[in-house]
Design a protein around this motif. Sequence first.
Motif, short mmCIF file in Angstrom:
data_model
loop_
_atom_site.label_atom_id
_atom_site.label_comp_id
_atom_site.label_asym_id
_atom_site.label_seq_id
_atom_site.Cartn_x
_atom_site.Cartn_y
_atom_site.Cartn_z
N ALA A 6 0.85 -1.20 0.00
CA ALA A 6 0.00 0.00 0.00
C ALA A 6 0.88 1.25 0.00
O ALA A 6 1.90 1.30 0.67
CB ALA A 6 -0.92 -0.01 1.21
N ARG A 40 -4.72 4.01 3.24
CA ARG A 40 -5.72 3.00 2.89
C ARG A 40 -5.21 2.18 1.72
O ARG A 40 -4.83 2.71 0.68
CB ARG A 40 -7.03 3.69 2.53
CG ARG A 40 -8.15 2.75 2.24
CD ARG A 40 -9.46 3.54 2.10
NE ARG A 40 -10.44 2.77 1.38
CZ ARG A 40 -11.28 1.94 1.96
NH1 ARG A 40 -11.24 1.78 3.27
NH2 ARG A 40 -12.16 1.28 1.24
N GLN A 44 -4.36 -5.35 -1.87
CA GLN A 44 -4.95 -6.44 -1.11
C GLN A 44 -4.93 -7.74 -1.90
O GLN A 44 -4.59 -8.79 -1.36
CB GLN A 44 -6.38 -6.08 -0.70
CG GLN A 44 -6.44 -4.92 0.27
CD GLN A 44 -7.85 -4.44 0.51
OE1 GLN A 44 -8.82 -5.03 0.05
NE2 GLN A 44 -7.97 -3.35 1.25
#
Length: 101
Positions: free
Chosen positions: A75, A79, A85
Amino acid sequence: MLRWAPPLAWMGVIAWLSGDAWSAEATAPWTFPLLQALMPWATPEQLQLLHLLLRKSGHVVEYALLAFLWVRALARGARAPASAQLSALGITVGYAAFDEI
């Protein structure tokens, strides 16, 4: 590249934990007495099942932590985007498969 250090180090820990020193046969001599002390009413079969569940739970936790560390490493902001992910999941599943081989 420094942010990749934690997941790579954790992969090394997982590889070490996958060795003979942490096999079911090696951990049984100290986990069975502990489980027996915690649950003196348990039968040997129940203790064996609890030992198996404890070991499998450990696998889930170690790979969940690996996925978390990869998300953090991939990342770029506070966020994590879906791509980070998914990449973390792919790396973790791939490493788990490699570890089992």
